[in-house]
Each structure stands twice: as C-alpha cells, then as structure tokens.
Design a protein around this motif. Structure first.
Motif, PDB file in Angstrom:
ATOM      1  N   CYS A 141      31.834   7.849 -19.871  1.00 51.49           N
ATOM      2  CA  CYS A 141      30.858   8.038 -20.932  1.00 51.49           C
ATOM      3  C   CYS A 141      30.612   9.526 -21.150  1.00 51.49           C
ATOM      4  CB  CYS A 141      29.544   7.346 -20.554  1.00 51.49           C
ATOM      5  SG  CYS A 141      28.264   7.399 -21.838  1.00 51.49           S
ATOM      6  N   PRO A 142      30.608   9.985 -22.385  1.00 56.06           N
ATOM      7  CA  PRO A 142      30.218  11.374 -22.646  1.00 56.06           C
ATOM      8  C   PRO A 142      28.780  11.627 -22.207  1.00 56.06           C
ATOM      9  CG  PRO A 142      31.281  10.418 -24.572  1.00 56.06           C
ATOM     10  CD  PRO A 142      31.020   9.290 -23.616  1.00 56.06           C
ATOM     11  N   SER A 143      28.500  12.847 -21.781  1.00 55.86           N
ATOM     12  CA  SER A 143      27.163  13.193 -21.294  1.00 55.86           C
ATOM     13  C   SER A 143      26.113  13.060 -22.392  1.00 55.86           C
ATOM     14  CB  SER A 143      27.156  14.622 -20.761  1.00 55.86           C
ATOM     15  OG  SER A 143      28.026  14.754 -19.658  1.00 55.86           O
ATOM     16  N   SER A 144      24.887  12.773 -21.977  1.00 56.77           N
ATOM     17  CA  SER A 144      23.779  12.594 -22.907  1.00 56.77           C
ATOM     18  C   SER A 144      23.492  13.884 -23.678  1.00 56.77           C
ATOM     19  CB  SER A 144      22.522  12.164 -22.151  1.00 56.77           C
ATOM     20  OG  SER A 144      22.729  10.937 -21.489  1.00 56.77           O
ATOM     21  N   ILE A 145      23.007  13.724 -24.892  1.00 58.44           N
ATOM     22  CA  ILE A 145      22.690  14.861 -25.753  1.00 58.44           C
ATOM     23  C   ILE A 145      21.397  14.586 -26.501  1.00 58.44           C
ATOM     24  CG2 ILE A 145      25.112  15.505 -26.111  1.00 58.44           C
ATOM     25  CD1 ILE A 145      24.848  14.180 -28.935  1.00 58.44           C
ATOM     26  N   ASN A 146      20.850  15.625 -27.121  1.00 58.79           N
ATOM     27  CA  ASN A 146      19.775  15.474 -28.091  1.00 58.79           C
ATOM     28  C   ASN A 146      20.430  15.173 -29.435  1.00 58.79           C
ATOM     29  OD1 ASN A 146      17.666  15.677 -29.896  1.00 58.79           O
ATOM     30  ND2 ASN A 146      16.898  17.608 -29.105  1.00 58.79           N
ATOM     31  N   ARG A 147      20.262  13.978 -29.929  1.00 59.18           N
ATOM     32  CA  ARG A 147      20.966  13.565 -31.140  1.00 59.18           C
ATOM     33  C   ARG A 147      20.293  14.046 -32.430  1.00 59.18           C
ATOM     34  NH1 ARG A 147      25.090   9.971 -31.252  1.00 59.18           N
ATOM     35  NH2 ARG A 147      24.409   9.312 -33.331  1.00 59.18           N
ATOM     36  N   LYS A 148      19.199  14.752 -32.351  1.00 63.69           N
ATOM     37  CA  LYS A 148      18.572  15.280 -33.554  1.00 63.69           C
ATOM     38  C   LYS A 148      19.527  16.293 -34.200  1.00 63.69           C
ATOM     39  CE  LYS A 148      14.489  17.650 -35.340  1.00 63.69           C
ATOM     40  NZ  LYS A 148      13.217  18.356 -35.001  1.00 63.69           N
ATOM     41  N   ASP A 149      19.851  16.067 -35.441  1.00 67.54           N
ATOM     42  CA  ASP A 149      20.757  16.919 -36.218  1.00 67.54           C
ATOM     43  C   ASP A 149      22.193  16.886 -35.708  1.00 67.54           C
ATOM     44  OD1 ASP A 149      18.590  17.775 -37.805  1.00 67.54           O
ATOM     45  OD2 ASP A 149      18.096  19.345 -36.359  1.00 67.54           O
ATOM     46  N   TYR A 150      22.515  15.971 -34.775  1.00 61.28           N
ATOM     47  CA  TYR A 150      23.884  15.871 -34.271  1.00 61.28           C
ATOM     48  C   TYR A 150      24.782  15.231 -35.325  1.00 61.28           C
ATOM     49  CZ  TYR A 150      27.875  13.793 -31.828  1.00 61.28           C
ATOM     50  OH  TYR A 150      29.131  13.403 -31.459  1.00 61.28           O
ATOM     51  N   ASP A 151      25.967  15.808 -35.515  1.00 61.40           N
ATOM     52  CA  ASP A 151      26.972  15.263 -36.430  1.00 61.40           C
ATOM     53  C   ASP A 151      28.312  15.294 -35.710  1.00 61.40           C
ATOM     54  OD1 ASP A 151      28.736  14.571 -38.412  1.00 61.40           O
ATOM     55  OD2 ASP A 151      28.121  16.128 -39.827  1.00 61.40           O
ATOM     56  N   TYR A 152      28.841  14.117 -35.399  1.00 66.86           N
ATOM     57  CA  TYR A 152      30.085  14.066 -34.637  1.00 66.86           C
ATOM     58  C   TYR A 152      31.239  14.749 -35.355  1.00 66.86           C
ATOM     59  CZ  TYR A 152      32.316  10.432 -37.515  1.00 66.86           C
ATOM     60  OH  TYR A 152      32.913   9.746 -38.530  1.00 66.86           O
ATOM     61  N   LYS A 153      31.176  14.827 -36.686  1.00 63.73           N
ATOM     62  CA  LYS A 153      32.263  15.430 -37.447  1.00 63.73           C
ATOM     63  C   LYS A 153      32.426  16.912 -37.118  1.00 63.73           C
ATOM     64  CE  LYS A 153      31.705  12.253 -41.375  1.00 63.73           C
ATOM     65  NZ  LYS A 153      30.447  11.626 -40.933  1.00 63.73           N
ATOM     66  N   VAL A 154      31.335  17.558 -36.729  1.00 64.80           N
ATOM     67  CA  VAL A 154      31.394  18.972 -36.353  1.00 64.80           C
ATOM     68  C   VAL A 154      32.175  19.157 -35.058  1.00 64.80           C
ATOM     69  CG1 VAL A 154      29.998  20.983 -35.701  1.00 64.80           C
ATOM     70  CG2 VAL A 154      29.202  19.432 -37.520  1.00 64.80           C
ATOM     71  N   HIS A 155      32.129  18.168 -34.189  1.00 62.44           N
ATOM     72  CA  HIS A 155      32.708  18.277 -32.846  1.00 62.44           C
ATOM     73  C   HIS A 155      33.949  17.407 -32.648  1.00 62.44           C
ATOM     74  CE1 HIS A 155      28.981  20.277 -31.554  1.00 62.44           C
ATOM     75  NE2 HIS A 155      28.339  19.352 -32.242  1.00 62.44           N
ATOM     76  N   LYS A 156      34.377  16.714 -33.679  1.00 63.67           N
ATOM     77  CA  LYS A 156      35.356  15.642 -33.480  1.00 63.67           C
ATOM     78  C   LYS A 156      36.661  16.117 -32.860  1.00 63.67           C
ATOM     79  CE  LYS A 156      37.109  15.862 -38.232  1.00 63.67           C
ATOM     80  NZ  LYS A 156      37.294  15.127 -39.486  1.00 63.67           N
ATOM     81  N   LYS A 157      37.138  17.291 -33.231  1.00 59.08           N
ATOM     82  CA  LYS A 157      38.423  17.754 -32.713  1.00 59.08           C
ATOM     83  C   LYS A 157      38.368  17.952 -31.206  1.00 59.08           C
ATOM     84  CE  LYS A 157      42.070  21.192 -33.554  1.00 59.08           C
ATOM     85  NZ  LYS A 157      42.264  21.620 -32.157  1.00 59.08           N
ATOM     86  N   TYR A 158      37.352  18.691 -30.744  1.00 54.98           N
ATOM     87  CA  TYR A 158      37.257  18.926 -29.302  1.00 54.98           C
ATOM     88  C   TYR A 158      36.900  17.643 -28.552  1.00 54.98           C
ATOM     89  CZ  TYR A 158      35.867  20.547 -24.743  1.00 54.98           C
ATOM     90  OH  TYR A 158      35.766  20.697 -23.378  1.00 54.98           O
TER      91      TYR A 158
END
Length: 313
Positions: A141-158
């Motif tokens: 499982c990926p580590s927990s994050i603060n999902r406020k304003d999170y957009d997976y598209k910004v990070h999708k490549k990495y």
C-alpha cells in the motif's frame, strides 16, 4: 493523458487475461454441471488490527483468532521487524500459537523520489523477514497522505515507476506483491484504482483489494474485483456501514453494505488458487466504544462465513 502510461480497457484485458475474450470461453463450475453451491475451498485468515495496531497487540489477537478457528494471519512489516529486533523473531510466536503467517501489510512512499532508496531498502528488509517466517504475500500500500488538493495526475508518472520497482523487488525475493488501495492514501478513488492497475507492470504488481476500503472510498468493490479478477492474489474481506461506530465506519461481516456473498462467489469461480488468502479484517478505533467486544466482532464475522459454507479449524 500520456500514451506511455495509458491504454484502453480492451488492451488491459488482452494484457492481463488469457487473450481478450478467451476468459469468457473458460469453463466455470456451473458450466461443467456443478451446482453454484459447490464446496467452498478457501481457508479464511484474519489480520490482527481489530485488537490494535502495535506489536503488543499481535499475540493477544492470535490467541483469540486461534480459538475462533481462523487459519492464518497477517500483520505489518514493521511489527515483523520489531519482533526480529526485540523479541527473538516472529517464528517463536508462530510456533507458540500454531497459526501460520500468510502476509504482511507494507507501505512505502510513492510521491517523493528522494525517499526511494530508503523506502526500497525498508520494503526489502520486511519482505525477507516475512519470507523467513513463512509468509507468501506482501499486501502493498502506498503511504498515507493528506488528500486535500491531491491530484494523482500530477504524480502519476513517478507513482507507476516507483510501484513497478517496489513490486519487482518483492517478486525477485520469491514473494507476491499485491496492491491494496486504501482510503487516505494516493490510491483511494475508483479512478485512481483503475489508473494504477491499468498502468503498472502486472508481471510484478498483482491485486490485493480490501473490499470495505473500496466501498468507503466510493468505488464498487464487486465491479472492481470482477474487472481485475485475473490479478487478484490476496483479499481483505471487510464490511462497511458508515458512521462513528468504533470501527472507523466498518462493520463485522454481514452487518454492512458490501456484497460479501457476490464477491466470494466471484472469487470461488474465477480464482481456483491464490498466492495469499481471504483475510477477515475489521479496523480498530477506540475513540468510540463499539457495540461488540473484540472477540464478539471476530466471532460474528466467523459465524457469518460459516453460514456461507466456510470451514474453520
């Protein structure tokens, strides 16, 4: 969306199944003349978090789970490490309670490339300890994050690149790495689940859904399990009812909204064997007193599964 990381559902079926529509041609138990009420084959295990999340909670949990007849258990990678460093290893506890370990829940960062080396070393260490103790599956499982304003598209490549590397490292050790979408992490929503599972290298990354987490995250766990059935190697069987109930909104099996029966029937028909197991799970939350004791909640869940035809030791 980049073509490098995106392809159609049709391509996904061709990539992960036995060649497009060939899955539809496979014989099922019903088409072979057997009743849908066939003998259940899965041995049901359990995670220990209903008793708490710390190392000190594991032994009391296994004592109760053993009394209730659950067949195997899952703990955290850091708990196995703690047993190794401070308690002489997990193997002694396994011998004491007579219950084997199947899997370990392991989290790593997937958003910050500067953490990659350290996170990979941690995951490899946990995986080696799990294998030494007799386990087979890293429930990843990926580590927990603060999902406020999170957009997976910004990070999708990495995200895809890092998870491919993590999963390959686990696989190279002779274990199975199964992705566990989880609320409060970078993979929570249905869109995020589909993107990741359609773009990671499924030669290394398999699927380990938590059906209650999917329900809580707004997804359809029946549909997702069906769509990625060929990749499922491990399952967290969890129910969800919502509210502040002492279980973070989850519920003993059969008392919530998840279509447990349909999911189990799908698995029985389409997954004749998995590397891992079906793991009962119910979250721990002592901010609100639940209506059941810990033992009662695990017993209610066991009895629900017994009514569906599952056997306990």
């Amino acid at each position: 969306m980049s073509k490098e990381f995106e392809f159609s559902r049709r391509d996904f079926v061709k990539k992960t199944s036995l060649g497009g529509l060939s899955l539809l041609a496979l014989p099922t138990l019903t088409s072979m003349g057997l009743s849908e009420d066939f003998k259940k084959k899965f041995d049901i295990g359990a995670t220990f978090i209903l008793w708490g999340y710390g190392t000190e909670n594991l032994e009391p949990a296994l004592a109760d789970l053993s009394k209730l007849g659950y067949h195997s258990f899952e703990t955290f990678g850091n708990v196995i490490q703690d047993y190794d460093e401070k308690r002489g290893g997990l193997e002694a506890l396994i011998d004491k309670v007579g219950m084997p370990i199947t899997s370990a829940f392991c989290m790593t960062d997937v958003l910050d490339p500067s953490k990659k080396k350290e996170e990979l070393e941690k995951l490899i260490k946990w995986s080696k300890l799990l294998k030494r103790a007799g386990g087979k599956v890293v429930e990843y499982c990926p580590s927990s994050i603060n999902r406020k304003d999170y957009d997976y598209k910004v990070h999708k490549k990495y995200m895809v690149e890092s998870m491919n590397d993590y999963a390959k490292a686990v696989t190279d050790l002779g274990l199975v790495c199964a992705l566990h979408p989880h609320t409060g992490t970078p993979i929570e929503t249905e869109e995020e689940v589909y993107f990741i599972m359609e773009n990671v290298n499924t030669e290394y990354m398999k699927f380990g859904p938590d059906v209650g987490q999917l329900q809580k995250g707004g997804a359809d766990p029946v549909k997702i399990c069906n769509d990625f059935m060929s990749l499922i190697e491990h399952v967290h069987l969890k129910d969800y009812e919502g509210g502040d109930n002492g279980y973070l909104g989850y519920a003993p099996l059969g008392e919530g909204e998840v279509n447990i029966k349909k999911i189990l029937k799908q698995l029985e028909k389409e997954r004749p064997s998995m590397a891992g197991a079906i793991m009962f799970e119910l979250d721990y939350d002592r901010r609100v007193k639940p209506i059941h004791t810990t033992f009662e909640a695990a017993e209610i869940s066991r009895d629900y599964l017994k009514k569906l035809g599952y056997k306990f030791s």
